[in-house]
Design a protein around this motif. Sequence first.
Motif, mmCIF file in Angstrom:
data_model
loop_
_atom_site.group_PDB
_atom_site.id
_atom_site.type_symbol
_atom_site.label_atom_id
_atom_site.label_comp_id
_atom_site.label_asym_id
_atom_site.label_seq_id
_atom_site.Cartn_x
_atom_site.Cartn_y
_atom_site.Cartn_z
ATOM 1 N N LEU A 179 0.802 -1.221 0.000
ATOM 2 C CA LEU A 179 0.000 0.000 0.000
ATOM 3 C C LEU A 179 0.836 1.272 0.000
ATOM 4 N N GLN A 180 2.138 1.129 0.243
ATOM 5 C CA GLN A 180 2.989 2.308 0.408
ATOM 6 C C GLN A 180 3.016 3.173 -0.844
ATOM 7 N N ARG A 181 2.951 2.552 -1.998
ATOM 8 C CA ARG A 181 2.942 3.293 -3.256
ATOM 9 C C ARG A 181 1.625 3.083 -4.006
ATOM 10 N N HIS A 182 0.579 2.753 -3.277
ATOM 11 C CA HIS A 182 -0.706 2.523 -3.940
ATOM 12 C C HIS A 182 -1.289 3.867 -4.377
ATOM 13 N N PRO A 183 -1.593 4.034 -5.673
ATOM 14 C CA PRO A 183 -2.056 5.336 -6.174
ATOM 15 C C PRO A 183 -3.287 5.884 -5.464
ATOM 16 N N LEU A 184 -4.242 5.031 -5.089
ATOM 17 C CA LEU A 184 -5.456 5.527 -4.453
ATOM 18 C C LEU A 184 -5.175 6.117 -3.078
ATOM 19 N N HIS A 185 -4.337 5.431 -2.279
ATOM 20 C CA HIS A 185 -4.019 5.945 -0.944
ATOM 21 C C HIS A 185 -3.199 7.229 -1.029
ATOM 22 N N VAL A 186 -2.241 7.258 -1.962
ATOM 23 C CA VAL A 186 -1.433 8.467 -2.125
ATOM 24 C C VAL A 186 -2.301 9.617 -2.636
ATOM 25 N N ALA A 187 -3.199 9.316 -3.574
ATOM 26 C CA ALA A 187 -4.101 10.349 -4.082
ATOM 27 C C ALA A 187 -5.024 10.855 -2.983
ATOM 28 N N GLY A 188 -5.456 9.949 -2.110
ATOM 29 C CA GLY A 188 -6.300 10.364 -0.988
ATOM 30 C C GLY A 188 -5.582 11.340 -0.078
ATOM 31 N N PHE A 189 -4.285 11.088 0.149
ATOM 32 C CA PHE A 189 -3.474 12.009 0.957
ATOM 33 C C PHE A 189 -3.247 13.327 0.222
ATOM 34 N N TYR A 190 -2.896 13.234 -1.055
ATOM 35 C CA TYR A 190 -2.581 14.421 -1.856
ATOM 36 C C TYR A 190 -3.796 15.335 -1.993
ATOM 37 N N LEU A 191 -4.972 14.759 -2.174
ATOM 38 C CA LEU A 191 -6.180 15.555 -2.402
ATOM 39 C C LEU A 191 -6.907 15.924 -1.115
ATOM 40 N N ASN A 192 -6.315 15.590 0.035
ATOM 41 C CA ASN A 192 -6.837 16.070 1.314
ATOM 42 C C ASN A 192 -6.124 17.389 1.615
ATOM 43 N N PRO A 193 -6.780 18.528 1.426
ATOM 44 C CA PRO A 193 -6.087 19.819 1.520
ATOM 45 C C PRO A 193 -5.442 20.075 2.873
ATOM 46 N N LYS A 194 -6.023 19.541 3.935
ATOM 47 C CA LYS A 194 -5.442 19.745 5.261
ATOM 48 C C LYS A 194 -4.047 19.145 5.325
ATOM 49 N N PHE A 195 -3.862 17.968 4.730
ATOM 50 C CA PHE A 195 -2.570 17.302 4.750
ATOM 51 C C PHE A 195 -1.624 17.883 3.695
ATOM 52 N N PHE A 196 -2.144 18.076 2.483
ATOM 53 C CA PHE A 196 -1.289 18.497 1.380
ATOM 54 C C PHE A 196 -0.617 19.844 1.646
ATOM 55 N N TYR A 197 -1.398 20.816 2.091
ATOM 56 C CA TYR A 197 -0.847 22.158 2.275
ATOM 57 C C TYR A 197 0.000 22.292 3.545
ATOM 58 N N SER A 198 0.039 21.242 4.366
ATOM 59 C CA SER A 198 0.908 21.276 5.548
ATOM 60 C C SER A 198 2.137 20.400 5.368
ATOM 61 N N THR A 199 2.356 19.899 4.124
ATOM 62 C CA THR A 199 3.524 19.079 3.820
ATOM 63 C C THR A 199 4.653 19.962 3.327
ATOM 64 N N GLN A 200 5.822 19.787 3.910
ATOM 65 C CA GLN A 200 6.969 20.621 3.558
ATOM 66 C C GLN A 200 7.805 19.951 2.471
ATOM 67 N N GLY A 201 8.376 20.785 1.566
ATOM 68 C CA GLY A 201 9.294 20.267 0.563
ATOM 69 C C GLY A 201 8.596 19.730 -0.665
ATOM 70 N N ASP A 202 9.367 19.098 -1.533
ATOM 71 C CA ASP A 202 8.868 18.604 -2.810
ATOM 72 C C ASP A 202 8.167 17.264 -2.607
ATOM 73 N N ILE A 203 6.960 17.154 -3.141
ATOM 74 C CA ILE A 203 6.236 15.879 -3.060
ATOM 75 C C ILE A 203 5.857 15.441 -4.475
ATOM 76 N N HIS A 204 6.864 15.473 -5.341
ATOM 77 C CA HIS A 204 6.653 15.115 -6.744
ATOM 78 C C HIS A 204 6.119 13.687 -6.877
ATOM 79 N N LEU A 205 6.619 12.783 -6.010
ATOM 80 C CA LEU A 205 6.185 11.391 -6.082
ATOM 81 C C LEU A 205 4.676 11.280 -5.897
ATOM 82 N N HIS A 206 4.126 12.023 -4.955
ATOM 83 C CA HIS A 206 2.695 11.979 -4.697
ATOM 84 C C HIS A 206 1.913 12.445 -5.923
ATOM 85 N N ARG A 207 2.387 13.531 -6.543
ATOM 86 C CA ARG A 207 1.705 14.061 -7.723
ATOM 87 C C ARG A 207 1.749 13.067 -8.876
ATOM 88 N N SER A 208 2.868 12.373 -9.024
ATOM 89 C CA SER A 208 3.007 11.386 -10.090
ATOM 90 C C SER A 208 2.010 10.243 -9.920
#
Length: 711
Positions: free
Chosen positions: A518-547
């Motif tokens: 599940l660590q690289r599962h697209p649905l779980h990563v997308a769920g994290f990326y598209l949760n604005p509370k988490f995404f906008y509080s993440t520091q640095g480059d998160i290119h992997l999540h966007r990919s």
Amino acid sequence: MASGLEPVEVTSQKHDPAWKHCQMYKSGDRVQLKCNYCGKIFKGGGIHRIKEHLAGQKGNASTCLRVQPDIRLQMLESLNGAVAKKKKKQKLTDEIVMYNGSVNEIDTFANHCGLNTEVELLPVPDTLESNLLMNQEEGMSKRSRKKKGRVRKASASAIANPNVMSNGIVVGSKRAINQVQLAVGRFLYDVGVPLDGVNSVYFQPMVDAIASQGSGVVGPAYHDLRSGILKNSVQEVRNDIDQCTGTWGRSGCSVLVDECISEKGKTSINFLVYCPEGTMFLRSVDITDIVDSTDALYELLKEILEEVGVRNVLQVVTNCEERYVVAGKRLADTFSTVFWTPCAACCIDFMLGDFKKLEWINTILEQAKSISRFIYNHGTVLNMMRRYTLGVDLVEPGVSRSVTDFTTLKRMVNIKHNLLSMVTSEEWMECPYSKKQEGYKMLDYISNQSFWSTCTLINRLVDPLLRLLRIVGSEKRPAMGYVYAGIYRAKETIKKEFVNRKDYMVYWNIIDHRWEQLQRHPLHVAGFYLNPKFFYSTQGDIHLHRSLVYDCVEKLVPDPKIQDKIVKETTSYHNAVGDFGRKMAARARDTLLPGEVLCIKVQKNEEQAAEDPLASDNINTVEDWVTEKELCSEDIGSSDWTTIEPPYGNTMLLLPSMDEFEALGAGFDDFEIFEGVKDSEDETGEENLVPAVKFASTEANDRNMFIDETC
């Protein structure tokens, strides 16, 4: 001390035990009371309010946080004594009302019939009793004639006083309620219905429907239940199914694969379909003969997928056992628009199971279980414990044995001071069980500060995983947008606890091994990326999540034009520009919920009442905590189940519950956690690391245990 308060001596005429724990002051004409422990001043309510304050009883007073447990217990017992007196007085009142109602109904009946109340009824001949013995049929008719010779209170009651039942008992009285409960109990015991049937969402509506019809309501006949009523119920279910299936094409759905092993060793799969309208059971298939065949499992999953409709299905969720991994990945390769997703709940449960295998954790769990087994196998000790914990039970049943182990350990820490008060009390010293070897052991463990310190450390390590398991099983919000963050918090907590990389990598490797799928599962990563509370509080480059988000777009959206539009919107979201940069959008980041995608739910309804660990339904998960490994001959028959007091479900002593989703917080800036770095064996420490070989050898056994406990 506030100005104007004059101390007043508490005289010997005040006998309430709470007077020993407060001071009395006078302010003008008003008397005020001050708690000796926390200093809180009460300007009204009298000594009863102080007593509620000390006992921690919900009422008109806040709970004193500094009073000693034995004094709190004493105040609670005093309050319970007052309640008992009040109930006794109410019972006497009910009897008086019932008596008056009986007199009134006889008067009314007499007046209604135009009779003089002084007229005596004709006596029943003595010969009638002897005739009853001659034959049953004749006896039945004579009993009928006997009843006709006397005034029947049932009919008069209905005319004279609608608040009096046909047997003369006042409606709503304690006696009436007891009769209703006894009637329900008799029915359940007679037909062998599991007692947890009363937890059905349909039970109370059934009781309400019967009560709404008043006395004399007739229940459905056998043929009614198997014909008209059954047809109506089936039609209701069909309507619900049609409502669910009608939304699959619009919102998409998830196919849930739940494998079960019966008591006879038969293996079956229950297929369910989840959509925003609800979860629907599809069908059950016996796979005993093909349980080890990945090809047969793949064909079965493919058949179910085609039945639901490939275009409707977003994901197929299974457990994370190897044969499902093979079949699931093959299914995803065959159908390019469908994801295979391992069950997050299963993965988390296996993590907890692996934590248990660490020697130092297992040692503490065994010591805690020895305390629990001794308490639950002796009714006298169990009753004493429940009194000292004010009704809080020691064991907290979970969805599996591993979950039960850690939730119960946390419960024990929460009631630590109550257990200490019990084993140091005079009541315990005089109890014959305190002289047993197990009693001495229990005293040693409960009195050992090192034991409690280690329990607290274990709780801190596993609490994030338990929280995540509750999130996955919650119906409050869709869980997909929180799982990735939950794993991050678990690893972050462990890292902060141990600091030294060599130490925390032991636990990280356990998590990463179970989380690998599940660590690289697209649905779980997308769920994290598209949760604005988490995404906008993440520091640095998160290119992997966007990919990985783009992987979801390519898989789920075949139209290139729509793909391009989504990429454009994603760029605006990523950079917080356009509408995403508005102030109201920024304010909504903490409240905007992620999309509705759901993992398998294994957690029980959060609103259910506290469970009794001694209930037969919980035995699979609590057995290690309540069943003695070896029963001594002197203990056989020593506990009478009729004398055991039930748990009250009191949560006063437990730590205040907090929103599991909000507890995840914000801020994700540790990229060592995101990358899931593995460590080498020589750096981590061979003596502490649970080898991957051990994981592989026990995985099948773990899977069977989890399935057996949750089905």
